[in-house]
Structure formats: C-alpha cells, structure tokens
Write a protein that holds these residues in place. Structure first.
Motif, PDB file in Angstrom:
ATOM      1  N   GLY A 269      15.469  -2.391  26.759  1.00 30.42           N
ATOM      2  CA  GLY A 269      16.304  -1.358  27.348  1.00 30.42           C
ATOM      3  C   GLY A 269      15.611  -0.480  28.372  1.00 30.42           C
ATOM      4  N   LYS A 270      14.321  -0.195  28.162  1.00 29.94           N
ATOM      5  CA  LYS A 270      13.615   0.707  29.081  1.00 29.94           C
ATOM      6  C   LYS A 270      12.672  -0.019  30.039  1.00 29.94           C
ATOM      7  CE  LYS A 270      14.094   4.809  26.287  1.00 29.94           C
ATOM      8  NZ  LYS A 270      14.987   5.625  27.094  1.00 29.94           N
TER       9      LYS A 270
ATOM     10  N   VAL B 273      10.658   7.532  29.075  1.00 31.12           N
ATOM     11  CA  VAL B 273       9.445   6.994  28.462  1.00 31.12           C
ATOM     12  C   VAL B 273       8.354   8.064  28.480  1.00 31.12           C
ATOM     13  CG1 VAL B 273       7.642   5.235  28.697  1.00 31.12           C
ATOM     14  CG2 VAL B 273      10.045   4.630  29.096  1.00 31.12           C
TER      15      VAL B 273
ATOM     16  N   GLY C 134      11.949   8.454  34.366  1.00 30.28           N
ATOM     17  CA  GLY C 134      13.396   8.523  34.548  1.00 30.28           C
ATOM     18  C   GLY C 134      14.171   7.871  33.419  1.00 30.28           C
ATOM     19  N   ARG C 135      13.518   6.944  32.715  1.00 32.57           N
ATOM     20  CA  ARG C 135      14.151   6.297  31.565  1.00 32.57           C
ATOM     21  C   ARG C 135      13.728   6.942  30.247  1.00 32.57           C
ATOM     22  NH1 ARG C 135      14.770  -0.205  32.684  1.00 32.57           N
ATOM     23  NH2 ARG C 135      16.177   0.024  34.454  1.00 32.57           N
TER      24      ARG C 135
ATOM     25  N   ASP D  41      12.970  -3.477  30.715  1.00 34.33           N
ATOM     26  CA  ASP D  41      13.650  -4.674  31.215  1.00 34.33           C
ATOM     27  C   ASP D  41      12.979  -5.979  30.784  1.00 34.33           C
ATOM     28  OD1 ASP D  41      15.466  -2.964  32.415  1.00 34.33           O
ATOM     29  OD2 ASP D  41      14.572  -3.122  34.416  1.00 34.33           O
TER      30      ASP D  41
ATOM     31  N   LYS E 247       9.644   5.791  37.519  1.00 28.21           N
ATOM     32  CA  LYS E 247      10.772   5.020  36.981  1.00 28.21           C
ATOM     33  C   LYS E 247      10.783   5.095  35.453  1.00 28.21           C
ATOM     34  CE  LYS E 247      10.870   1.845  40.874  1.00 28.21           C
ATOM     35  NZ  LYS E 247      10.497   0.507  41.362  1.00 28.21           N
ATOM     36  N   LEU E 248       9.605   4.984  34.833  1.00 23.24           N
ATOM     37  CA  LEU E 248       9.514   5.090  33.372  1.00 23.24           C
ATOM     38  C   LEU E 248       9.947   6.483  32.916  1.00 23.24           C
ATOM     39  CD1 LEU E 248       6.130   3.257  32.755  1.00 23.24           C
ATOM     40  CD2 LEU E 248       8.398   2.441  32.099  1.00 23.24           C
TER      41      LEU E 248
END
Length: 153
Positions: free
Chosen positions: A39-40, A119, A116-117, A42, A113-114
C-alpha cells in the motif's frame, strides 16, 4: 566515484552457484505488513503460503524481479520486540539484522513521497562520501529499518 566496481568473480569457488534472493522480516501480521509494503511502497505480492500457524509472502519492489522481502506474519506466540530503535545511532547498539537497502534515483524525492504516504522517516538524507552515496532511513510499522541509497557521480 560511480557505483562500486567489484573484484573479479570467482567461478572456481565451491559456492559459485550462490545468488542473493531475499531478506526475511518477522512481523506479528502478514496483512499489516502487506498494507505497508504494497500500500505505501507499491511492492508486488509474488507468492503467499502458510507455514504452521504463520502466513508468509514474498514481496517485490515495483520494478525489481531479483530481490524479495519475505514477510513472516502471525503465529503463536507473537514475535517480541527486541530492538527498540529510537534513531539511527541508537540502532547501531544492537547486533544482528539491521536493515536492507533499496537503491533509488533520488533519495530526497523518495523521502518526500514516503512522507506523503505517512511513512516514518528515521534519518533525513545525508551524504556518505566514503561510499559516494546519499542515504536515508525509514521504518516499517514494526520498526524494521529500510535504507534508501542514491549513487552519486
């Protein structure tokens, strides 16, 4: 310095057939681990199977068919926390498995990006001149460290 130039291979070794394949991560829940890695990050589910009262899976990065994370989830008793890392320096106090590394083209972009998810970033990007790399560390929901590495030219 670009990427490492390894010494010549040793095809005469009695272990010449050895190849890297996967790293295993023990977790209390395969489903929770898949929610994170798939999910985080991919990652793709390559295979799933049961072993006793545990559920296992091989998970592969989005475009890499040569490296897997094997997740061992569930089972009784549940796995105990033995490495309560608080930061990268603290993590170096413990012996045994430490982290696995994923190469990326841009560490700073990947960290954003991480983030933003949702993480957890453990160590912000930094340059390690000795190996000509920009590195950063993040963790999965169970505290396992994962390194990001960008080869510097």
């Amino acid at each position: 310095m670009a990427d490492f130039i390894p010494p010549a291979q040793n095809p005469g070794s009695i272990f010449a057939d050895m190849r890297g394949h996967h790293v295993a991560v023990r977790t209390p829940s395969l489903e929770e681990a898949k929610a994170f890695y798939v999910g985080k990050l991919d990652f793709r589910v390559v295979a799933e199977w049961a072993y006793g009262d545990e559920n296992l899976a091989y998970l592969a990065p989005p475009t890499d068919d040569h490296f897997y994370v094997e997740v061992l989830g569930g089972g009784e008793p549940a796995p105990a926390e033995v490495r309560p890392y608080t930061d990268l320096a603290d993590s170096l106090k413990y012996r045994g498995y430490h982290h696995f590394c994923l190469n990326v083209s841009n560490v700073e972009e990947t960290v954003e990006k991480l983030r933003g998810r949702g993480v957890t970033i453990v160590t912000e990007p930094f340059v390690l001149e000795a190996i000509s790399r920009k590195l950063a560390f993040f963790r999965d929901p169970f505290g396992n460290l994962i390194e990001l590495a960008q080869v510097l030219s």
